[in-house]
Design an enzyme around this catalytic site. Structure first.
Site, short mmCIF file in Angstrom:
data_model
loop_
_atom_site.label_atom_id
_atom_site.label_comp_id
_atom_site.label_asym_id
_atom_site.label_seq_id
_atom_site.Cartn_x
_atom_site.Cartn_y
_atom_site.Cartn_z
N SER A 356 1.37 9.09 -1.77
CA SER A 356 0.00 9.07 -2.30
C SER A 356 -0.27 7.96 -3.30
O SER A 356 -1.45 7.64 -3.55
CB SER A 356 -0.31 10.43 -2.94
OG SER A 356 -0.32 11.44 -1.95
N THR A 357 0.75 7.37 -3.90
CA THR A 357 0.48 6.26 -4.82
C THR A 357 -0.15 5.08 -4.10
O THR A 357 -0.82 4.26 -4.73
CB THR A 357 1.79 5.79 -5.51
OG1 THR A 357 2.79 5.56 -4.51
CG2 THR A 357 2.27 6.82 -6.50
#
Length: 646
Positions: A356-357
């Site tokens: 998700s980063t």
């Protein structure tokens, strides 16, 4: 004449003849004249049927001069041929061999240049150390007495096994001479041992030999960046390896000639060979920040039983790395006590799926493509199927479908389904081209060694399969290094420009004057400044009200994004219980400059917001103090005052 008288006369003649022959054969020839000898010899030879005994000798005397001259000619020709071979054909080789035997060139010992951090603190330097040798046959005291006096002086030296009185006695009894007791002794310990000379008997049989050693006073603090040198003084990791040419000083060699007694004496000494520059290699790391980062990372790794972890702090304006920590690390002073895995800086050498980063980068791509705004609404079903593959939010079982959500809310809640819908707005070919322009599939071109490129599927595979773009939307299906993720997030903190992360500043004198500075590539414009500011404002919501609350710092505007990515399985697919927890923070939002990233591999429980965000918060608090970053409210007031001319 009567018969008797004739017989007597003949008999008398025969006797006379025999007497004359007898005289000739008994050497009477020597008393005769030469001519008569010759005649009589011929007569005798004719009489007895033999050749004269002197004829062969006369022939030999006749040819003897020719034989001698022939031998001399052959000998002379052989000697000439040998001289030609030695002087002409073998001459250069023999001359070189003679030079090797009579002339010696030696390079004087020249210390490597020191390595210092951005504040001038020593990180690596050459220093004299000493090896203690023992020769028991020369001891004037008992072995036990010498061991009792020597053991306290060697205790607690910090490297290698402890040297006790019993260990010393065991060593002293192993041989009568030439026993290596301990190496790597400092000058202070050398002096303490030398002070035993107050009682001369205690130092008889002890010998201290000086050597040069690369010393790392910070031990493991900056080992991931600095690296180490081996026993041959060759860099094996970090900048000790990548900047070998800058760290090595060069000096002219000294020429020695062998003297008449066989010893070596200097032929001539190059002028000023004992003088060398005072330059030192300065790197961008701040040891104070590095210490905070390592301490905080260790604490979280211990709390969540993480396999390994890393922290990176980058100045997004110029790419300088203020901190780079990798755990577990090693002490470069004792590199020989660690396995090879420790020397690998995994933020450079290992790729992983960022999860998700990476969503913040995808949103920037979509904004740049003009297909969304921060308030564009999408339907978050909680779980969808793409080409038969299920894709769900990490909290689908607890939260269920979220329904209509904005792009800001999708990022705030880290919705996988929402991200798939966003990136479906971007044409696959344009999406892939954007990923390539970011540098995926390449390295960051950092000055740290052994960096591997990120991994991106082929364009045909990416464009030809809808699920490839879908998984990439939430950070899976491709791999990159932790350093490259920091570089990409730095684009958002630098008005859309991509810089090259680096640790080397250049060569500086001890008073701080620059001698040589490394030139960096010109930053590449990737996104427009307007679009990156929009992304930062959405990331600020993640810290304020989303998954990154653990990174909040009162009075400061922090942008961030959590990541909890599944780990790929070697047999295909993903591991059920193993993941990578990470968090990236950018501060301050109103004037972005610093990117702080933390990642922990295989924590036992917890997401990126719980495991990694607290590490980023601790590092940012230290960064605020060290760089004197004012709170957001004060900065806004100052900007307003400046606009009003106050």
């Amino acid at each position: 004449m009567s018969y008797d008288s004739r017989f007597k006369r003949r008999r008398s003649l025969n006797v006379s003849s025999r007497n004359r022959v007898s005289q000739l054969t008994k050497g009477s020839i020597s008393h005769l004249p030469m001519r008569e000898m010759s005649d009589r010899g011929n007569a005798i030879g004719g009489e007895f049927g033999q050749q004269p005994p002197m004829e062969n000798g006369q022939k030999l005397d006749k040819y003897r001069p020719y034989i001698v001259w022939g031998f001399l000619v052959v000998f002379g020709l052989g000697l000439g041929a040998n001289l030609f071979n030695l002087q002409i054909r073998e001459g250069p080789k023999l001359k070189k061999l003679a030079g090797q035997q009579q002339i010696l060139r030696s390079l004087p010992f020249v210390p490597r240049r020191p390595i210092v951090d951005r504040n001038g603190d020593i990180l690596a330097i050459d220093r004299p150390v000493y090896t203690l040798w023992a020769h028991p046959r020369l001891f004037q005291e008992t072995k036990g007495t010498i061991a009792a006096h020597l053991a306290p002086l060697l205790a607690g030296r910090g490297s290698g096994p402890e040297i006790t009185e019993g260990v010393l006695l065991e060593k002293f009894n192993s041989a009568i001479s030439g026993i290596k007791v301990v190496e790597g002794l400092t000058e202070e310990r050398r002096d303490r041992i030398a002070n035993l000379a107050i009682d001369k008997k205690l130092v008889d049989g002890l010998e201290l030999i000086q050597q040069q050693q690369r010393f790392y006073p910070q031990q493991d603090l900056v080992a991931d960046v600095v690296g180490y040198v081996d026993s041959d003084r060759i860099g094996q990791a970090g900048v000790e390896y990548s900047q070998q040419n800058l760290l090595e000083r060069t000096m002219p060699s000294i020429r020695y000639q062998r003297s008449s007694n066989g010893g070596w004496i200097p032929d001539q000494i190059a002028a000023g060979f004992v003088k060398f520059d005072d330059l030192q290699l300065q790197i961008t790391i701040d040891s104070r920040l590095q210490r905070v980062a390592r301490s905080s990372l260790k604490e979280q790794m211990k709390k969540f039983h993480g396999k390994r972890g890393a922290v990176i702090v980058m100045d997004a304006q110029n790419g300088e790395l203020l901190s780079l920590v990798s755990e577990p690390s090693y002490d470069p002073n004792q590199y020989y006590n660690f396995n090879l895995e420790r020397f690998k800086n995994w933020v450079l050498t290992d790729v992983y799926e960022p999860g998700s980063t990476f969503k913040v980068i995808n949103i920037a791509i979509a904004l740049e493509a003009g297909v969304i705004t921060p308030n564009t609404i999408f339907n978050d079903e909680g779980q969808i199927f793409v080409s038969g593959w299920p894709i769900a939010n990490y909290d689908y079982k607890q939260a269920g479908p979220r329904g209509a959500v904005t792009v800001t809310e999708i990022l705030q809640h880290s919705s996988n389904v929402g991200m798939v819908h966003i990136m479906e707005k971007v044409k696959p070919t344009a999406y892939y081209n954007a990923l390539e322009s970011l540098g995926l599939g390449q390295t960051t071109n950092s000055d740290l060694p052994f960096e591997v490129p990120s991994q991106l599927k082929s364009k045909e595979q990416f464009v030809g399969s809808r699920v490839e773009a879908a998984t990439t939307a939430f950070g899976q299906g491709f791999s990159l290094t932790a350093l490259q993720l920091v570089q990409l997030c730095g684009i958002l903190a630098n008005d859309g420009k991509k810089v090259t992360p680096h640790v080397v500043r250049g060569l500086f004198s001890r008073d701080g004057q620059p001698f040589w500075e490394l030139q960096r590539p010109i930053p590449k414009q990737i996104f427009s400044p307007e679009k990156t500011k929009l992304v930062l404002e959405m990331m600020e919501k993640v810290v304020q009200d989303g998954t990154g609350k653990e990174a909040q710092i009162p009075g400061y505007r922090i942008a961030g994004k959590t990541g909890t990515a599944q780990k790929a399985n070697s047999k295909g697919g993903y591991a059920e219980s193993a993941n990578v927890a990470s968090f990236v923070g950018i501060l301050p939002v109103e004037s972005p400059r610093y990117v702080v990233f933390a990642v922990i591999d295989e924590p036992q429980g917890g997401t990126g917001g719980v495991v990694a965000a607290p590490v980023v918060k601790s590092v940012m608090e230290a960064l605020i103090s060290l760089e004197k970053i004012p709170p957001g409210e004060k900065l806004k007031s100052q900007e307003y005052s400046n606009r009003q001319g106050g």
